[in-house]
Design an enzyme around this catalytic site. Structure first.
Site, PDB file in Angstrom:
ATOM      1  N   ASP B  24       0.845  -1.197   0.000  1.00  0.00           N
ATOM      2  CA  ASP B  24       0.000   0.000   0.000  1.00  0.00           C
ATOM      3  C   ASP B  24       0.877   1.241   0.000  1.00  0.00           C
ATOM      4  O   ASP B  24       1.802   1.338   0.815  1.00  0.00           O
ATOM      5  CB  ASP B  24      -0.846   0.060   1.285  1.00  0.00           C
ATOM      6  N   LYS B  81      -7.892   0.758  -5.383  1.00  0.00           N
ATOM      7  CA  LYS B  81      -9.110   0.199  -4.791  1.00  0.00           C
ATOM      8  C   LYS B  81     -10.350   0.959  -5.241  1.00  0.00           C
ATOM      9  O   LYS B  81     -10.319   2.189  -5.357  1.00  0.00           O
ATOM     10  CB  LYS B  81      -9.036   0.292  -3.254  1.00  0.00           C
ATOM     11  N   GLY B 214      -3.481  -7.245   7.939  1.00  0.00           N
ATOM     12  CA  GLY B 214      -2.829  -7.373   9.240  1.00  0.00           C
ATOM     13  C   GLY B 214      -1.397  -7.873   9.197  1.00  0.00           C
ATOM     14  O   GLY B 214      -0.782  -8.105  10.233  1.00  0.00           O
TER      15      GLY B 214
END
Lengths: 203, 294
Positions: B24, B81, B214
């Site tokens: 990201d 996204k 995560g």
């Protein structure tokens, strides 16, 4: 049974492993220099050449160069880039073993990735027409005079060989066209010929 | 004769990302750091999930100028996204020629009933899942890659582990099923029969299966790869840590050498503190992102 290595630093190495196993090979993943011991040929799969450059240790770079000079090897897409020459870019350090110059992502971004009809030389067995899958593929911009063209698309070379080194800008491992895998395997039995590129500009 | 935007070219790009790390990034400078560290792709977004959690509000598709700037900076694939069901955002991302669209639960859903009809697009899509039924529903809609949802922005790998284990164990069950059992099971988990048959034959999903949500350390990446992931996404884990460049590199090398603890020790030894992280068990149901989508 041929013992063939598939470089597993990053990329679509699992598909190559499947194809080679289907042809009866013993397949080993290569990540460390010692993984090359005892192998008879190597496939350098597609993926990202910048990632491969970063993940490859100096020891592995030396060992791969040595291996590729003495054994049959096949680079697809990014694997081809790593064996050939490309425009200077600090992000990509190729081995420069093939007398071939390529332009990375020569067709453009993913929306321009395509399936196209290849014309394949008759020595690779029929059919001489087959589909090739090109994924953000490199384009060959120059080839040396000792390079053989094995397949073209609209007249442009997309599969070439130099001695026992095979280079394809597309992905036979994704279409089940196993002629290129079989060509690589056939070279294991062939005696080694002179293979240093005529330009002699190995890096 | 040549054809673009075929399902084979979409899945083909997903295949090329295997064994890699997708990071990201929120601007061109982060994208440059990610590429230099060895990322096989970057995900362009406005805010990383940890900040979306903290700041709240509606999370939407990234700013167009930022996506363009990132595309101009790196040579690796650029993903972005769109909100669940927001096909207009997806159309814009296609027009921008992003390489992959993530129809993501990390953004605020735009449609509570339908996901995007992904077959209509030339650009491939990746979607999140918590189990096999959800994965196959997304593939039926045209997804060319599946990832676990995990619980994004927590720096806590527990939910990604849960989701990967669910998918893998459900696939193992499917392998031994007779046709009539498969029909019944398909009804139970809401998965199309034809896709379940493919899973039974292949022993795996018909498209690449990655891990996300995560992952914050080299060990997390290794764990997910050993559980069956074919590549990993790292979101807040890199640029919310104290040492983004070193951590990014370490996670890339750990993903290649995921079965080699000696390499993991070596690449982890120079790292400082990972992102702080959240305990998912103490979070309110309304704070969970993985329950978005169905």
């Amino acid at each position: 049974m041929a013992r063939v290595g598939v470089l597993a630093l990053q990329g679509d190495f699992p598909k190559h492993e499947d194809r080679l196993r289907a042809l009866g090979c013993e397949v080993m993943q290569v990540r460390m220099p010692e993984d090359l011991n005892g192998l008879e040929a190597l496939v350098w799969p597609g993926g990202e050449s910048t990632t491969m450059t970063r993940v490859m240790s100096d020891e592995l770079r030396v060992a791969l160069t040595e291996f590729c000079v003495h054994h049959p090897v096949w680079g697809t897409c990014a694997g081809m880039i790593m064996l050939a020459h490309t425009d200077p870019d600090p992000r990509v350090r190729t081995l420069g073993l093939a007398d071939v110059h390529v332009n990375r992502n020569g067709w453009g971004r993913q929306v321009h990735s395509f399936e196209g009809e290849l014309s394949v030389v008759p020595e690779l067995e029929s059919p001489t027409q087959a589909t090739g899958i090109f994924i953000r593929a490199p384009r060959i911009t120059r080839i040396g005079k000792h390079i053989r063209v094995l397949a073209t698309i609209r007249g442009e070379p997309v599969a070439v060989s130099q001695d026992r080194m095979l280079l394809t800008t597309f992905h036979p491992e994704l279409t089940g066209d196993d002629r290129f895998h079989r060509l690589l395997l056939s070279w294991i039995l062939e005696p080694q010929r002179s293979r240093i590129s005529s330009t002699g500009d190995r890096t | 004769m040549s054809a673009t935007g075929t399902f084979a070219t979409k899945v083909g790009l997903a295949e090329m990302l295997k064994g890699g790390v997708i990071m990201d990034v929120t601007n061109a400078e982060q994208a440059r750091i990610a590429e230099k560290a060895g990322a096989c792709a970057v995900m362009a977004l406005e805010r990383v999930p940890a900040d979306i959690r903290k700041e709240g509000g509606v999370a939407r598709m990234s700013n167009v100028a930022v996506i363009r700037e990132i595309q101009d900076t790196v040579s690796i694939p650029v993903m972005a996204k769109c909100r669940i069901g927001h096909f207009a955002e997806a159309q814009m991302l296609e027009s921008l020629e992003v390489d992959f669209i993530d129809e993501s639960e990390v953004l605020t859903p735009a449609d509570e009933e339908y996901h995007v009809d992904k077959h209509k697009f030339k650009v491939p899509f990746v979607c999140g899942c918590r189990n096999l039924g959800e994965a196959l529903r997304r593939i039926a809609e045209g997804a060319a890659m599946i990832r676990t949802k995990g619980e994004a922005g927590t720096g806590n790998v527990v939910e990604a582990v849960r989701h990967m284990r669910s998918v893998m164990s459900e696939m193992r069950r499917v392998k031994g099923m007779a046709d009539e059992e498969l029909v019944h099971y398909g009804k139970e988990i809401g998965a199309p029969f034809e896709l379940l048959k493919q899973v039974r034959e292949l022993g795996k999903l018909p498209v690449p299966n990655f891990a996300a949500g995560g992952i914050a350390t080299p060990a997390d990446a290794s764990l997910m790869m050993q559980l069956g992931a074919e590549a990993v996404f790292v979101g807040s884990g890199i640029f919310k840590s104290e040492d983004p460049a070193a951590r990014a590199e370490a996670i890339v090398i750990a993903t290649t050498h995921y079965r080699d603890p000696e390499v993991l020790v070596r690449v982890s030894s120079g790292l400082t503190t990972a992102m702080h992280g959240l305990d998912v068990r103490t979070m309110d149901e309304s704070e969970l992102l993985s329950t978005r989508g169905w």
